[in-house]
Structures are given as structure tokens and as C-alpha cells.
Design a protein around this motif. Structure first.
Motif, PDB file in Angstrom:
ATOM      1  N   SER A  51       0.703  -1.139  -0.036  1.00 42.04           N
ATOM      2  CA  SER A  51       0.084  -0.045  -0.220  1.00 42.04           C
ATOM      3  C   SER A  51       0.806   1.251  -0.056  1.00 42.04           C
ATOM      4  O   SER A  51       1.953   1.284   0.673  1.00 42.04           O
ATOM      5  CB  SER A  51      -0.768  -0.201   1.301  1.00 42.04           C
ATOM      6  N   GLN A  60      -5.104   6.389  -0.212  1.00 41.92           N
ATOM      7  CA  GLN A  60      -4.139   5.446  -0.774  1.00 41.92           C
ATOM      8  C   GLN A  60      -3.776   6.060  -2.322  1.00 41.92           C
ATOM      9  O   GLN A  60      -4.778   6.504  -2.874  1.00 41.92           O
ATOM     10  CB  GLN A  60      -4.406   3.989  -1.025  1.00 41.92           C
ATOM     11  N   MET A  75     -12.415   1.509   3.720  1.00 42.71           N
ATOM     12  CA  MET A  75     -11.396   2.463   3.559  1.00 42.71           C
ATOM     13  C   MET A  75     -11.716   3.884   4.091  1.00 42.71           C
ATOM     14  O   MET A  75     -11.166   5.012   4.056  1.00 42.71           O
ATOM     15  CB  MET A  75     -11.360   2.784   1.947  1.00 42.71           C
ATOM     16  N   LYS A 105      -6.604   7.044   6.312  1.00 40.37           N
ATOM     17  CA  LYS A 105      -7.615   6.284   5.804  1.00 40.37           C
ATOM     18  C   LYS A 105      -7.323   5.658   4.670  1.00 40.37           C
ATOM     19  O   LYS A 105      -6.506   6.129   3.740  1.00 40.37           O
ATOM     20  CB  LYS A 105      -8.825   7.196   5.604  1.00 40.37           C
ATOM     21  N   GLY A 106      -7.768   4.624   4.166  1.00 40.47           N
ATOM     22  CA  GLY A 106      -7.522   3.621   2.801  1.00 40.47           C
ATOM     23  C   GLY A 106      -7.996   4.742   1.729  1.00 40.47           C
ATOM     24  O   GLY A 106      -7.172   4.368   0.551  1.00 40.47           O
ATOM     25  N   GLU A 107      -9.016   5.309   1.795  1.00 38.43           N
ATOM     26  CA  GLU A 107      -9.377   6.357   0.818  1.00 38.43           C
ATOM     27  C   GLU A 107      -8.509   7.297   0.263  1.00 38.43           C
ATOM     28  O   GLU A 107      -8.315   7.947  -0.748  1.00 38.43           O
ATOM     29  CB  GLU A 107     -10.629   6.961   0.857  1.00 38.43           C
ATOM     30  N   ASN A 150      -6.893  -2.470   3.878  1.00 39.26           N
ATOM     31  CA  ASN A 150      -6.853  -1.195   3.067  1.00 39.26           C
ATOM     32  C   ASN A 150      -6.570  -1.679   1.765  1.00 39.26           C
ATOM     33  O   ASN A 150      -7.165  -1.122   0.678  1.00 39.26           O
ATOM     34  CB  ASN A 150      -6.279  -0.113   3.696  1.00 39.26           C
TER      35      ASN A 150
END
Length: 355
Positions: free
Chosen positions: A156, A180, A323, A176-178, A302
Motif C-alpha cells: 500500500s 491511498q 477505506m 484512511k484507505g481512501e 486497506n
């Protein structure tokens, strides 16, 4: 026509087929260059980063294929920060990926599932203007290597949030995953495949071990909205939440296109890869033994969620989008429901009844 003549013709046809296939398929390097303009932060740095991950993947792939011939299988004799027994290949893969990234000075920080804390990378002159941090699970499912079952790597990539030129901080990783900018996985199986996204679709590349080159073999990967496979360790059924138990009964009912087929490898990357190609759902829920879940949010959930959403699927913790979860610690665990959109939404319906 003699058998020898027939064999010669078939051999020529086979050579022509592979020649045409090689010409038709882009290499990973060519693909990165062609698609670089699609990436909003295009500067060449991310391209070099992915190329470094590609190089490390080839090294690990070669070592995985040596399992049984060299002393690389079995337990290493220590536990990682999660209290899990480290395998020899865990340690080897961790060193390969970290060293490859550090030596090229293209990231300012690395967080690995096998390390207690994140790693700050200083340049040879003491400074580092790199904008990216990498979080990585160097070898997912490594205990399966002893029995010759597919394993994988998950990565990631984020842009740091602290000022460039300064040492990285924990907040650079707890995003947060969003946020990435790229994520991917490498599956070491009957062939070695690298699958990744930068937010503009998902593409898969297969390694030709004869020449050490990844070729685009699975362009624009998409998962079916409905699938017929569910992947979960049903041996832990008695420990699952009631919502999961009810969903499993639903999967096993004879109605419509059900019952679904149960397929569980035990290597996250392998199970996810199969379900993207064939359609299905992967579930690793909470349990009485693991009340927070077992999979790591930052290293596993994530990046897989980013890939799955880009492929048209869905990923959640059973109630909300993976995410959007705000990380609070580096090795945070969460329950994971991931796969075909309609299957995940149906599982969420069962979970909501017992929330």
C-alpha cells in the motif's frame, strides 16, 4: 503425413503463438510509462517505486520456487509484533522488500507487518525529499509454503502528510484507505502475478521467469457483481457472530443460484485473486478468540479494499466501508468482508440484523 512432420508443425505453431503473445502484451515497465499521465501526482517517483517493488517481487518469487531445495521453509524461531510465529520466508521477504526500497531512496518511510514500528529512511546525505510511504505485508500466508500452496505479498502506498525533508511521523502511516495513491499484491503460485491499481482500474501482470519480465496478462480486471463462491474458515463457525452464521446458512440454501461453492485456501492474496477472477466473497470476521478480527487494516484490508473497489467490488467490516475507517494504531485489526458487490451487501444485511 508422418508423426515427425505433425510434431514439427505443432511445434512451429506453438512458437508462433508465444511470439505473438509476447508482442501483444506490454511489459510492466512499458505500461507504467504509458499510464503515468493518468496519475494526478505524475512525477516519475511513483513509477520508480513500483519498479522497485517489481524487482523485489522477482527476487522473492525465485526464492519461493526454491522451497524444498534450500533451507528456506519452516519456522524462523521468533514471533512478530502480533505474536505470530515467523517463518523463514517471512524474514527473508521482509528483508528483500525493505532493502530494495531503502537502497533506492525513493520512499521516506516503510511500515511492515513484520516490524514493531515504522522505519524512517534517511538519504545518504542525511536528507530525504521523497513524498511516499509504503506499508507492506511481505509474505502473506507464509505457513502454506511448507505444503507448496500459493502465498503472496501485499503493498500500500500513501503520500506523506508531514512536511517533506523531515523525518516521517506516525500520522504519515495512520491514514484512511481512501487516501491511498496505489496498492497491489503479488501472488506466487503456478505463475507469479503482480496486480495493482493507482485509482484508474486494476491490471494484472504475469512474470515470464525465462527472461524475468512481467507482461500485461489481465488488463482492466473486473469482479462480477454476483458470484458463486464464499471463502471463510468454517472450522471456526462456532466462534462467529450470529450475522455471519446466518449468512453462511443463506449461502448453503438450495435456492436460485445457491448453494454457493465453498473455497478457502488460507492465503488472503490467493483467495482474493481467485474471487476477483471468478466472482465471490471473502470473509474473515470477528470471533470469540479474535474479538477485533485478525487481518490488519493497514497492511492487508486497506490495499485489498482499494483493489476490490477499483475492480467493481465492495469491502467492509460487516457494517461500513473499510477505506473510511480512521486508523488508530499501526497494527490495528479489523473484520473483513470483501468481494462481489451484491454478495457483500447481502452479508451486511445479515450483520445489521444482529448489530
Amino acid at each position: 503425413m508422418t508423426k515427425l512432420t505433425i510434431f514439427a508443425q505443432q511445434n512451429t505453431q506453438l512458437k508462433n503463438h508465444f511470439s505473438m503473445t509476447t508482442k501483444r502484451h506490454q511489459t510492466l515497465g512499458e505500461f507504467i510509462i504509458d499510464k503515468q499521465e493518468d496519475f494526478k501526482y505524475s512525477s516519475g517517483e511513483l513509477s520508480r517505486l513500483i519498479n522497485s517493488l517489481r524487482l523485489a517481487a522477482k527476487v522473492v518469487s525465485h526464492q519461493v520456487n526454491q522451497a524444498g531445495l534450500v533451507d528456506i521453509v519452516g519456522a524462523f524461531g521468533t514471533e512478530n509484533v502480533q505474536g505470530e510465529q515467523q517463518q523463514k520466508l517471512d524474514v527473508y521477504a521482509n528483508e528483500v522488500f525493505i532493502n530494495t526500497l531503502v537502497n533506492r531512496e525513493i520512499v521516506c518511510g516503510i511500515a511492515s507487518e513484520e516490524e514493531d514500528d515504522f522505519i524512517t529512511i534517511q538519504g545518504k546525505k542525511g536528507d530525504n525529499d521523497s513524498k511516499y510511504v509504503v506499508l507492506i505485508d511481505p509474505l502473506d500466508g507464509s505457513s502454506n509454503i511448507d505444503v507448496n500452496v500459493s502465498v503472496g505479498t501485499i503493498f500500500s502506498i500513501y503520500r506523506r502528510v508531514t512536511p517533506t525533508g523531515t523525518p516521517v511521523q506516525l500520522e504519515d502511516f495512520l491514514q484512511k484507505g481512501e487516501n491511498q495513491v496505489a496498492a497491489g499484491y503479488i501472488v506466487y503460485g503456478s505463475s507469479t502475478m503482480l496486480v495493482y491499481t493507482t485509482g484508474a482500474g486494476v491490471n494484472g501482470f504475469t512474470l515470464n521467469p525465462a527472461i524475468g519480465t512481467f507482461y500485461l496478462s489481465h488488463p482492466n480486471m473486473k469482479i462480477k457483481e454476483d458470484g458463486s463462491i464464499y471463502s471463510i474458515n468454517e472450522g471456526n463457525y462456532i466462534q462467529f457472530p450470529q450475522g455471519v452464521k446466518d449468512y453462511l446458512k443463506y449461502c448453503q440454501e438450495e435456492q436460485g443460484n445457491r448453494p454457493y461453492s465453498a473455497r478457502y485456501i488460507g492465503s488472503l492474496v490467493s483467495d482474493i485473486h481467485r474471487n476477483i477472477l471468478k466472482g465471490g466473497i471473502y470473509i474473515y470476521p470477528t470471533s470469540t478468540k479474535a474479538p477485533k478480527g485478525k487481518l490488519r487494516l493497514l497492511y492487508e484490508c486497506n490495499p485489498i479494499a482499494f483493489i476490490m473497489e477499483q475492480a467493481g467490488g465492495r469491502a467492509s467490516d460487516g457494517y461500513s466501508r473499510i477505506m473510511e475507517i480512521e486508523p488508530t494504531e499501526l497494527h490495528q485489526r479489523v473484520p473483513f468482508f470483501c468481494g462481489s458487490k451484491n454478495m457483500v451487501e447481502k452479508a451486511e444485511e445479515f450483520m445489521a440484523l444482529h448489530q
